[in-house]
Design an enzyme around this catalytic site. Structure first.
Site, PDB file in Angstrom:
ATOM      1  CE  LYS A 265       7.851 -11.023   0.778  1.00 23.94           C
ATOM      2  NZ  LYS A 265       7.169 -10.386  -0.368  1.00 23.94           N
ATOM      3  N   PRO A 266       9.984  -6.778  -0.795  1.00 19.35           N
ATOM      4  CG  PRO A 266      10.288  -5.873  -2.938  1.00 19.35           C
ATOM      5  CD  PRO A 266      10.956  -6.748  -1.905  1.00 19.35           C
TER       6      PRO A 266
ATOM      7  CG  ASN B 237      -0.420  -0.077   2.495  1.00 18.98           C
ATOM      8  OD1 ASN B 237       0.739  -0.466   2.658  1.00 18.98           O
ATOM      9  ND2 ASN B 237      -1.194   0.273   3.502  1.00 18.98           N
TER      10      ASN B 237
ATOM     11  CD  GLU C 189       4.598  -0.310  12.905  1.00 11.10           C
ATOM     12  OE1 GLU C 189       3.382  -0.066  13.021  1.00 11.10           O
ATOM     13  OE2 GLU C 189       5.458   0.222  13.612  1.00 11.10           O
ATOM     14  CG  LEU C 190       1.070  -6.822  12.966  1.00 15.04           C
ATOM     15  CD1 LEU C 190       0.825  -7.910  13.990  1.00 15.04           C
ATOM     16  CD2 LEU C 190       1.799  -7.390  11.753  1.00 15.04           C
TER      17      LEU C 190
ATOM     18  CD  GLU D 122      -6.506  -3.430   8.042  1.00 20.93           C
ATOM     19  OE1 GLU D 122      -6.109  -4.605   8.020  1.00 20.93           O
ATOM     20  OE2 GLU D 122      -5.736  -2.459   8.128  1.00 20.93           O
TER      21      GLU D 122
ATOM     22  CB  CYS E  42      -2.273   0.137   8.533  1.00 20.27           C
ATOM     23  SG  CYS E  42      -1.004   1.401   8.598  1.00 20.27           S
TER      24      CYS E  42
HETATM   25  P1  NAD Z   1       0.094  -9.060   3.709  1.00 22.88           P
HETATM   26  O1  NAD Z   1       0.240  -9.491   5.119  1.00 22.88           O
HETATM   27  O2  NAD Z   1      -0.675  -9.932   2.797  1.00 22.88           O
HETATM   28  O3  NAD Z   1       1.530  -8.926   3.022  1.00 22.88           O
HETATM   29  C1  NAD Z   1       2.541  -8.085   3.549  1.00 22.88           C
HETATM   30  C2  NAD Z   1       3.881  -8.628   3.096  1.00 22.88           C
HETATM   31  O4  NAD Z   1       4.073  -9.913   3.669  1.00 22.88           O
HETATM   32  C3  NAD Z   1       4.031  -8.820   1.590  1.00 22.88           C
HETATM   33  O5  NAD Z   1       5.360  -8.525   1.237  1.00 22.88           O
HETATM   34  C4  NAD Z   1       3.742 -10.300   1.413  1.00 22.88           C
HETATM   35  O6  NAD Z   1       4.346 -10.833   0.256  1.00 22.88           O
HETATM   36  C5  NAD Z   1       4.395 -10.837   2.666  1.00 22.88           C
HETATM   37  N1  NAD Z   1       3.937 -12.157   3.106  1.00 22.88           N
HETATM   38  C6  NAD Z   1       2.742 -12.740   2.953  1.00 22.88           C
HETATM   39  N2  NAD Z   1       2.753 -13.968   3.527  1.00 22.88           N
HETATM   40  C7  NAD Z   1       3.995 -14.138   4.063  1.00 22.88           C
HETATM   41  C8  NAD Z   1       4.645 -15.182   4.784  1.00 22.88           C
HETATM   42  N3  NAD Z   1       4.027 -16.313   5.101  1.00 22.88           N
HETATM   43  N4  NAD Z   1       5.925 -14.985   5.148  1.00 22.88           N
HETATM   44  C9  NAD Z   1       6.579 -13.833   4.859  1.00 22.88           C
HETATM   45  N5  NAD Z   1       6.013 -12.814   4.187  1.00 22.88           N
HETATM   46  C10 NAD Z   1       4.735 -12.962   3.801  1.00 22.88           C
HETATM   47  O7  NAD Z   1      -0.447  -7.572   3.753  1.00 22.88           O
HETATM   48  P2  NAD Z   1      -0.784  -6.621   2.533  1.00 22.88           P
HETATM   49  O8  NAD Z   1      -2.081  -7.031   1.928  1.00 22.88           O
HETATM   50  O9  NAD Z   1       0.402  -6.480   1.616  1.00 22.88           O
HETATM   51  O10 NAD Z   1      -0.930  -5.228   3.295  1.00 22.88           O
HETATM   52  C11 NAD Z   1      -2.106  -4.854   3.910  1.00 22.88           C
HETATM   53  C12 NAD Z   1      -2.030  -5.067   5.407  1.00 22.88           C
HETATM   54  O11 NAD Z   1      -0.892  -4.384   5.915  1.00 22.88           O
HETATM   55  C13 NAD Z   1      -3.213  -4.479   6.132  1.00 22.88           C
HETATM   56  O12 NAD Z   1      -3.645  -5.348   7.146  1.00 22.88           O
HETATM   57  C14 NAD Z   1      -2.644  -3.203   6.731  1.00 22.88           C
HETATM   58  O13 NAD Z   1      -3.318  -2.750   7.862  1.00 22.88           O
HETATM   59  C15 NAD Z   1      -1.261  -3.608   7.035  1.00 22.88           C
HETATM   60  N6  NAD Z   1      -0.408  -2.427   7.147  1.00 22.88           N
HETATM   61  C16 NAD Z   1       0.007  -2.055   8.383  1.00 22.88           C
HETATM   62  C17 NAD Z   1       0.781  -0.916   8.536  1.00 22.88           C
HETATM   63  C18 NAD Z   1       1.250  -0.487   9.887  1.00 22.88           C
HETATM   64  O14 NAD Z   1       2.147   0.347   9.941  1.00 22.88           O
HETATM   65  N7  NAD Z   1       0.710  -1.005  10.969  1.00 22.88           N
HETATM   66  C19 NAD Z   1       1.140  -0.158   7.413  1.00 22.88           C
HETATM   67  C20 NAD Z   1       0.696  -0.578   6.158  1.00 22.88           C
HETATM   68  C21 NAD Z   1      -0.081  -1.725   6.049  1.00 22.88           C
END
Ligand code: NAD
Length: 495
Positions: A188-189, A165, A264-265, A395, A298
């Site tokens: 890892k992006p 995002n 940061e979830l 969310e 988030c």
């Molecule tokens: P996601 O958890 O699907 O993915 C985030 C990252 O994790 C990606 O790079 C993805 O490839 C990786 N990933 C997925 N499964 C993995 C695994 N098993 N092992 C290692 N890496 C893995 O999240 P998203 O859809 O990319 O982002 C949206 C979420 O992120 C929302 O819940 C949002 O609230 C949260 N977010 C939180 C903050 C914060 O600062 N608290 C900021 C931005 C986004």
């Protein structure tokens, strides 16, 4: 204003300029094998390619970062600060191109992308400044007879995993403090948006960051990646931004090697508006807190809790503002809302609206019916949403405003805290006592008081409860990449 359900087309000059940036970073040609295709969410066309690395390649990258980290840890804080400052300058010099790339791969409007570049670059400037501070303390032992020295040492190799995002800001918010502290990183992006991170890492090298210090690992198999790298004893830190579900998986993996962990979830931010709020200020704050990044943030307002006396006027004003937003390509002129990141997101949002309406919510503007190949979902306002609707218990991560009404301050606080999340909350009131009372009682790490965009590189960003562990930004964000050691220096006598 566009007619309903019309998706604005991109400005061709801007889009062409963005495609040139993909070529500049060398991502326009498919690798011979194992490529991840990157798409434009506006129309699903392929806009670039990155290598799909396997775990052996990820571990090779880890080895390179680990080796480079030794020399980097031995550099002076001033040296690291100067290099970070040059990186900041290059991010600013290339702001237009970075913004074009963000819009191309992620979909957000160009103005949101420019704001992200300012925000993302600010972390690099902040940690360029912070690198030379925060290096230790000297204390007197309370009983005398000793001096207690603390030293803030780099923690070592850090694994950084970022979401789609904010492809620039989520990377710089982790890489900059890690480098400032003297650490090397494997980043890892997200698979959906790897190009911006690659561009930022290239600029870091141009600024003087040693070639191997930042290893960007692109892979479609995130699970195998994290299993392999987090089991490697050379890794000492994991920092993750993403969903709470994945964060829990990573915390379990981190437990095996007792890794320092920043998480940061997800969030479910309450946006509380009292009768004594300034109506215009509250509506303006609501539009920002809901619609920045198309709601894919988030800290986006997830539940609008509005006191009975102001609710009708607030809902009317918010609906008017959201209904007036033009939906279309992030490159379109006068666009207010870009595409969602993919079709899966659109299906999820449609499900949330259908569920809320089936439970009795009133649909005031309906963003569900945008035509075209891209992943569009327009701004949507739901009023009188029941407490058990999924749109308020999960969310949203999209442009749906869900409004609920309340009578008393206590009721607002109880409902605001009725979630497993605790990232951000908002309170709008002109009464200072009430503002602090509510802020103190909200179970969130961040509170916007009459403020729809609370984030700041100088402030500690992070969540309570299941929204996370640790903080990013500010001096606290640097400590996430440091081990604090102490030396006890014995002195003769009692002084
Ligand atoms: P996601 O958890 O699907 O993915 C985030 C990252 O994790 C990606 O790079 C993805 O490839 C990786 N990933 C997925 N499964 C993995 C695994 N098993 N092992 C290692 N890496 C893995 O999240 P998203 O859809 O990319 O982002 C949206 C979420 O992120 C929302 O819940 C949002 O609230 C949260 N977010 C939180 C903050 C914060 O600062 N608290 C900021 C931005 C986004």
């Amino acid at each position: 204003m566009s007619t309903p359900n019309t998706v604005l087309a991109p400005d061709p000059a801007n889009r062409a300029a963005a495609v040139k940036v993909v070529a500049r970073i060398g991502a326009d040609q498919a690798p011979v094998s194992n490529a991840i295709e990157v798409h434009d969410p506006h129309d699903d066309t392929v806009i670039g390619y990155v290598p799909d690395l396997d775990t052996d390649q990820a571990l090779d990258a880890l080895t390179r970062a680990h080796s480079a980290g030794r020399a980097w840890a031995a550099t002076t804080p001033r040296n690291r600060a100067d290099i970070l400052r040059r990186w900041y300058d290059l991010l600013v010099d290339n702001a237009d191109e970075i913004a074009l790339l963000i819009t191309l791969e992620m979909g957000k409007t160009l103005s949101d992308a420019r704001a992200e570049v300012t925000y993302g670059a600010d972390f690099v400037r902040w940690y360029a400044e912070e690198a030379t501070h925060h290096t230790g303390t000297l204390r007197d032992a309370p009983t005398g007879g000793a001096r207690l020295l603390t030293r803030h040492a780099p923690i070592g190799l850090a694994v950084l995993i970022t979401p789609w995002n904010f492809p620039l800001a989520m990377a710089t918010r982790k890489i900059a403090p890690a480098l400032a502290a003297g650490c090397s990183v494997v980043v890892k992006p997200a698979t959906l948006t790897p190009l911006t991170t690659l561009f930022a890492a290239q600029l870091a090298v141009e600024a003087g960051v040693p070639q191997d210090l930042i290893q960007t690992v692109t892979t479609s198999d995130a699970g195998s990646f994290s299993n392999a790298v987090l089991a490697d004893p050379r890794v000492r830190k994991v920092s993750f931004t993403g969903s709470t579900g994945v964060g829990k998986v990573l915390l379990r993996l981190a437990a095996d090697n007792v890794l320092k962990s920043s998480m940061e979830l997800g969030g479910n931010a309450p946006f509380v508006v009292f009768d004594d709020a300034d109506l215009e200020r509250a509506i303006e704050g609501a539009v920002l807190a809901k619609m920045r990044n198309g709601g894919q943030s988030c800290i986006a307002a997830n539940r609008f809790l509005v006191q009975d006396g102001i609710a009708d006027a607030f809902v009317e004003g918010l609906t008017e503002r959201l209904a007036a937003l033009n939906t279309g390509s992030g490159f379109a002129t006068d666009v207010g809302l870009g595409p969602m990141v993919d079709h899966k997101a659109v299906r999820r949002l449609q499900g949330l609206v259908d569920d809320a309406v089936s439970r009795g919510a009133k649909l005031l503007t309906d963003g569900s019916s945008y035509a075209g190949a891209g992943s569009y979902f327009g701004a949507t306002v739901l009023d009188q949403v029941p407490v058990d609707a999924h749109v308020v218990t999960t969310e949203i991560f999209g442009p749906i405003a869900a409004v609920q009404r309340f009578a008393t301050q206590q009721e607002a606080i109880t409902r605001a805290n009725d979630t497993e999340f605790g990232l951000a909350g908002y309170v709008f009131t002109e009464n200072l006592d009430r503002a602090f009372d509510v802020a103190d009682n909200l179970e969130t790490g961040i509170v916007g008081i009459n403020q729809g965009v609370p984030s700041n590189a100088a402030a500690p960003f992070g969540g309570l409860k299941e929204s996370g562990l640790g903080r990013e930004g500010s001096a606290e964000g640097l400590e996430e990449y440091q081990e604090i050691r102490f030396y006890n220096l014995a002195l003769r006598g009692t002084h």
